[in-house]
Write a protein that holds these residues in place. Structure first.
Motif, short mmCIF file in Angstrom:
data_model
loop_
_atom_site.label_atom_id
_atom_site.label_comp_id
_atom_site.label_asym_id
_atom_site.label_seq_id
_atom_site.Cartn_x
_atom_site.Cartn_y
_atom_site.Cartn_z
N THR A 80 -33.57 25.81 17.49
CA THR A 80 -34.60 26.45 18.33
C THR A 80 -34.62 27.96 18.11
OG1 THR A 80 -34.20 24.70 19.90
CG2 THR A 80 -35.52 26.53 20.68
N THR A 81 -33.44 28.57 18.08
CA THR A 81 -33.35 30.02 17.88
C THR A 81 -33.94 30.41 16.52
OG1 THR A 81 -31.27 29.91 19.06
CG2 THR A 81 -31.71 31.96 17.91
N LEU A 82 -33.60 29.63 15.48
CA LEU A 82 -34.08 29.95 14.13
C LEU A 82 -35.60 29.81 14.05
CD1 LEU A 82 -31.27 28.14 12.13
CD2 LEU A 82 -31.73 30.61 12.10
N CYS A 83 -36.13 28.75 14.68
CA CYS A 83 -37.59 28.53 14.63
C CYS A 83 -38.32 29.63 15.40
CB CYS A 83 -37.95 27.17 15.22
SG CYS A 83 -37.49 25.82 14.13
N LYS A 84 -37.78 30.03 16.55
CA LYS A 84 -38.44 31.10 17.33
C LYS A 84 -38.51 32.37 16.52
CE LYS A 84 -37.82 29.80 22.11
NZ LYS A 84 -36.80 29.69 23.15
N ARG A 85 -37.43 32.65 15.80
CA ARG A 85 -37.40 33.86 15.01
C ARG A 85 -38.42 33.83 13.88
NH1 ARG A 85 -31.89 36.84 13.37
NH2 ARG A 85 -33.04 38.27 12.05
N LEU A 86 -38.55 32.69 13.25
CA LEU A 86 -39.52 32.57 12.16
C LEU A 86 -40.95 32.77 12.70
CD1 LEU A 86 -39.47 31.82 9.07
CD2 LEU A 86 -40.23 29.55 9.77
N ARG A 87 -41.21 32.21 13.87
CA ARG A 87 -42.56 32.36 14.44
C ARG A 87 -42.82 33.79 14.87
NH1 ARG A 87 -42.67 28.24 19.07
NH2 ARG A 87 -44.81 28.93 19.31
N ALA A 88 -41.75 34.48 15.31
CA ALA A 88 -41.93 35.87 15.73
C ALA A 88 -42.24 36.73 14.51
CB ALA A 88 -40.67 36.37 16.45
N GLU A 89 -41.56 36.45 13.39
CA GLU A 89 -41.81 37.27 12.19
C GLU A 89 -43.13 36.91 11.51
OE1 GLU A 89 -38.64 37.51 9.25
OE2 GLU A 89 -39.95 38.66 7.91
N PHE A 90 -43.50 35.65 11.58
CA PHE A 90 -44.74 35.19 10.92
C PHE A 90 -45.66 34.57 11.97
CE2 PHE A 90 -41.35 34.97 7.75
CZ PHE A 90 -41.89 35.66 6.68
N PRO A 91 -46.37 35.40 12.74
CA PRO A 91 -47.18 34.85 13.84
C PRO A 91 -48.30 33.93 13.38
CG PRO A 91 -47.13 37.27 13.89
CD PRO A 91 -46.42 36.85 12.65
N ASN A 92 -48.62 33.94 12.07
CA ASN A 92 -49.68 33.03 11.61
C ASN A 92 -49.24 31.58 11.51
OD1 ASN A 92 -51.47 35.08 11.40
ND2 ASN A 92 -51.06 35.46 9.22
#
Ligand code: 5GP
Length: 216
Positions: free
Chosen positions: A26-38
């Protein structure tokens, strides 16, 4: 079920991330979405009850078993499975819309869902499995985060071992010992997926056809 962008532009990736609970997905996915909002996030349907802090339509669409079964009967899921005694499913229209629009979509789903999506979308799906560094460390993390009784933790560890046995159905395995290198690996996999041949083939074809200005 198959869809690609009209006009043959670049296609979206379907990035599936699975792990036993406590491995840090969950932490890793949240970070990816924060860096790549698209990147879109596929909000699943589930029959499990919301946990405190969860909002309908954000983490999940929370539905009754009756509604879930109706959706399944109408073929409205791209995949669905029973996980830990509850039903979970991915809406087919979410996946179709993303593919048609060439958007990337991130899925937090288990190996059963990953397997079904791979079957439907062999070229677009990228399967990533997050592993804990050891079962002892996984147990430590589960104890730290939950107030669960010993039997519940023992049960989760048992389930974790059976989930880990599916590692060989994944394209990439990331051992999450330290958050930074684990995130760097997930990021690299995502960025590489943007350049995978099925995704970019339309550009190569357009160049060969002599299109000077690519329409996307
Ligand atoms: P939780 O209830 O703790 O949020 O999720 C339990 C498990 O269900 C996790 O392993 C999660 O990846 C998986 N899961 C969540 N949504 C879906 C889905 O739509 N399909 C499948 N197959 N698994 C899902």
């Amino acid at each position: 079920m198959h869809a690609s962008k009209p006009g043959g532009g670049p296609r979206g990736s379907l990035l599936i991330v699975s792990s036993p609970s406590g491995a840090g997905k969950t932490t890793l996915c949240k970070r990816l979405r924060a860096e790549f909002p698209n990147i879109g996030f596929s909000v699943s349907y589930t029959t499990r009850k919301p946990r405190p802090g969860e909002t309908d339509g954000v983490e999940y669409n929370f539905v009754s078993m009756e509604r879930f079964q109706e959706m399944a009967a109408r073929d409205e899921f791209a995949e669905y499975a029973m996980v830990h005694g509850n039903m979970y499913g991915t809406a087919a229209n979410q996946v179709r819309d993303a593919l048609v629009q060439g958007r990337d979509l991130l899925f937090d789903i288990d190996f059963q869902g990953g397997r079904q999506l791979r079957r439907h979308f062999p070229e677009e799906v990228v399967l990533v499995f997050i592993l804990p560094p050891s079962l002892r460390e996984l147990e430590r993390r589960l104890r730290q985060r939950a107030t669960d009784a010993d039997e519940v933790i023992a049960q989760r560890l048992k389930v974790a071992r059976s989930e880990l046995a599916h590692y060989d159905e994944y394209d990439y395995l990331i051992v999450n010992e330290q958050l930074e290198p684990a995130y760097d690996a997930l990021r690299a996999i995502y960025v590489a997926s943007l350049h995978a041949r099925p995704r970019q083939a339309a550009r190569a074809r357009a160049l060969i056809d002599g299109q000077e200005a690519l329409p996307w």
